[in-house]
Structure formats: C-alpha cells, structure tokens
Scaffold this motif. Sequence first.
Motif, PDB file in Angstrom:
ATOM      1  N   GLY A  44       0.836  -1.191   0.000  1.00 33.89           N
ATOM      2  CA  GLY A  44       0.000   0.000   0.000  1.00 33.89           C
ATOM      3  C   GLY A  44       0.872   1.242   0.000  1.00 33.89           C
ATOM      4  O   GLY A  44       1.686   1.427   0.907  1.00 33.89           O
ATOM      5  N   LEU A  45       0.735   2.092  -1.022  1.00 34.00           N
ATOM      6  CA  LEU A  45       1.475   3.350  -1.092  1.00 34.00           C
ATOM      7  C   LEU A  45       0.514   4.457  -0.684  1.00 34.00           C
ATOM      8  O   LEU A  45      -0.433   4.780  -1.407  1.00 34.00           O
ATOM      9  N   VAL A  46       0.757   5.027   0.502  1.00 29.21           N
ATOM     10  CA  VAL A  46      -0.217   5.897   1.163  1.00 29.21           C
ATOM     11  C   VAL A  46       0.320   7.312   1.282  1.00 29.21           C
ATOM     12  O   VAL A  46       1.519   7.516   1.480  1.00 29.21           O
ATOM     13  N   GLY A  47      -0.585   8.289   1.198  1.00 30.77           N
ATOM     14  CA  GLY A  47      -0.178   9.671   1.416  1.00 30.77           C
ATOM     15  C   GLY A  47      -1.231  10.627   0.877  1.00 30.77           C
ATOM     16  O   GLY A  47      -2.169  10.232   0.192  1.00 30.77           O
ATOM     17  N   GLU A  48      -1.057  11.895   1.196  1.00 29.83           N
ATOM     18  CA  GLU A  48      -1.983  12.928   0.726  1.00 29.83           C
ATOM     19  C   GLU A  48      -1.864  13.125  -0.782  1.00 29.83           C
ATOM     20  O   GLU A  48      -0.885  12.716  -1.411  1.00 29.83           O
ATOM     21  N   THR A  49      -2.857  13.794  -1.350  1.00 26.19           N
ATOM     22  CA  THR A  49      -2.780  14.210  -2.745  1.00 26.19           C
ATOM     23  C   THR A  49      -1.551  15.095  -2.938  1.00 26.19           C
ATOM     24  O   THR A  49      -1.325  16.024  -2.168  1.00 26.19           O
ATOM     25  N   GLY A  50      -0.752  14.779  -3.952  1.00 28.22           N
ATOM     26  CA  GLY A  50       0.461  15.544  -4.204  1.00 28.22           C
ATOM     27  C   GLY A  50       1.705  14.964  -3.577  1.00 28.22           C
ATOM     28  O   GLY A  50       2.795  15.528  -3.704  1.00 28.22           O
ATOM     29  N   ALA A  51       1.567  13.803  -2.918  1.00 29.78           N
ATOM     30  CA  ALA A  51       2.727  13.198  -2.244  1.00 29.78           C
ATOM     31  C   ALA A  51       3.702  12.564  -3.230  1.00 29.78           C
ATOM     32  O   ALA A  51       4.859  12.304  -2.886  1.00 29.78           O
ATOM     33  N   GLY A  52       3.228  12.266  -4.454  1.00 29.77           N
ATOM     34  CA  GLY A  52       4.104  11.655  -5.451  1.00 29.77           C
ATOM     35  C   GLY A  52       3.782  10.201  -5.738  1.00 29.77           C
ATOM     36  O   GLY A  52       4.529   9.515  -6.428  1.00 29.77           O
ATOM     37  N   LYS A  53       2.637   9.723  -5.255  1.00 33.01           N
ATOM     38  CA  LYS A  53       2.280   8.300  -5.401  1.00 33.01           C
ATOM     39  C   LYS A  53       2.051   7.928  -6.868  1.00 33.01           C
ATOM     40  O   LYS A  53       2.621   6.958  -7.363  1.00 33.01           O
ATOM     41  N   THR A  54       1.189   8.687  -7.544  1.00 31.92           N
ATOM     42  CA  THR A  54       0.873   8.369  -8.938  1.00 31.92           C
ATOM     43  C   THR A  54       2.092   8.572  -9.830  1.00 31.92           C
ATOM     44  O   THR A  54       2.337   7.771 -10.745  1.00 31.92           O
ATOM     45  N   THR A  55       2.884   9.588  -9.573  1.00 33.53           N
ATOM     46  CA  THR A  55       4.097   9.814 -10.369  1.00 33.53           C
ATOM     47  C   THR A  55       5.052   8.642 -10.223  1.00 33.53           C
ATOM     48  O   THR A  55       5.712   8.244 -11.194  1.00 33.53           O
TER      49      THR A  55
END
Length: 336
Positions: A44-55
């Motif tokens: 699970g890659l977790v974090g707020e919007t803009g954390a860099g998950k999708t990138t």
Amino acid sequence: MTNQEANEIILNIRNLKVRYETQDGIVKAVNGVDLTLRKKRTLGLVGETGAGKTTTALAIMRLVPNPPGVVECDKLEIGGQDILSLPEHKLEHVRGNDVSMIFQDPMTALNPVFTVGDQIAESLEIHEHLSVKDAKERAGDMLELVGIPRERANEYPHQFSGGMKQRVVIAIALACNPQLLLADEPTTALDVTIQAQVLELMNELKEKYDTSMIMITHDLGCVAEVCDEVAVMYAGRIVEEGTLEDVFNRTMHPYTEGLFNSLPNIKDRKAKLKPIKGLMPDPTNLPVGCSFAPRCNYATDACLIAQPQLRSISQTHRIACTAYDNPEFHIERRIL
C-alpha cells in the motif's frame, strides 16, 4: 541476498527521482524513493494528494511525459529485468504483459468508441499473439471472471455503470496475467458498497493469478483490506514503511500518526476530528530539512537542518525521523 531471495523480488527501485521542468520552476515530485516488492505481496502506497504516489507508478511504467518530466533512478527492475535501459519498442511488450496499471478514473480509462470486448481483446492480440476470434473468446472469459456476462462484450463503455467500468478496467489489466499490477486509487470514483465489491474482487484475482500489487491510495481502510506491506509517502519521499502490522499497530512517524489521528473516532462519536495542521510544502520550493517539520508537533531545530534518512527499527520497519535520535522519544497515536 541469496539467489533465492533475489528471485522472489518482483520490483526493485533504488533512488527514484522525478522532476517536472516547467516555465514556473522545477517541480520535485519524487525525491529519492526506494521500494522492494516480493512475489505475491501487496504494497500500500499511502499519502496525501500531491505526495508523489501516482508519479511513482507512472515512472515504473515509464509513462512520465518527457518533456516536461525527467526521471532519474539508480535501479528500476521488474522481475529482474532492467526497465530503464529498454528501448520504447520493447516497452510495449513489458506494459500489459509484465506490468499493468489500473488508472484512477474508470470513466476516462476506457475508449468510448470501442466495445469493451475489443478493448480487452486488443491486449491479448498484441501480447499473446492470439487470433481475433480467440482473443474475443478470451475477452469474454475475462469479463465473466470479473462478474460481467460475456454477452455484454459487444457493448460500449457508456452502457456500463461506474462499478462495471472499473471491473472492465481490471479485466483489461489482468488479461495477460502480469507479474505486477499497479492500482491507482481504483475505488475513489465508486460509492462505498461498490468499493467493497471491487476490493474483494481484486483480492480474489490477486490470489488466483499470484500477482504482486501496489495499491496507491489515501484510504487507510483500503490498505487494511488488501495490503501486506505499507509505505507512507510525503513530499516525494518514503517517511515510514513496514508490514501492515508495523505501520498500523506500531506507528512511529509523526506524519503517519497524523493520518491515523485524523480518522473519525468510532469509540467516541462526539470527538472532534484532528486534522494535520497546515499544507504540504510547495514541490518547487521544498525545505532544506524535513519536509514535514513545518506541520509536525514534535519538530526541533535539528529537523530544519538536514533531511532525515530512513533508518531500520526492526527487520521489517523503517522510518525517516530525526526525533528518534533521542531514545526517549515516542509519539502519542490514538489506537483505533
């Protein structure tokens, strides 16, 4: 690391950095990420919007647009294969065959002018070199596998509900039995009941195909439902990672504490939510020290000087926080 252990690793990333060079400045989206994922495991890659998950996911697929995106990485391997050095024409074989991605919005992930059956069959024709007839037969099989009657293969995306569209997207992603599945917030656009059905379906298919998966989400409930391991991301860096039990029951990083404390307290329905104060830093102007320091209740002067590196707390648990230089330090997380 033994040869057997190396063979068990499906994804190996070292020092991944992604920046977007724009007219308004350099956006530092991912800033030195290390990830290791073993076969048949879900991270699970977790974090707020803009954390860099999708990138991060786009970089794994080598789909970061260039320009303006620039990807730098010491190592990026899928199933032992170096993805960074592959020419574009060979990447077409890797995408869909070795690694597939379920994109965030099923409404835009499907082509509106092709039937859903044709969209599933296309992947099979390209990667498994099936005839048109055989590919359509397999496409019908995949639809039934995700709970859609094969008779609907000749229908178009607009004839399906949001939950059904997401099932079609999952069928496309799994059609060629990839080693690695990247799921980018696959339930965000769905209502709660359908979310549960889709998560259950993904769990079942993961077990059936022995697929490794990265679940990108900000929903800790989704993580608890499907993940074996968790990596918490903030401002393009991993700040805490470990097994599901490590991160959920032995939380150590102040940011992870803030994520859990901002959830509703089911034991006390009158309790106020405790959101994390402030906002994520501007990725074009990241602070010199810890990126979370301006929002952290435990920050000291030392946090403003240098970026903390990940340190091992146990064999499976790592955190990036200078506060733990003090052996007496501990956070005050509310246990759910």
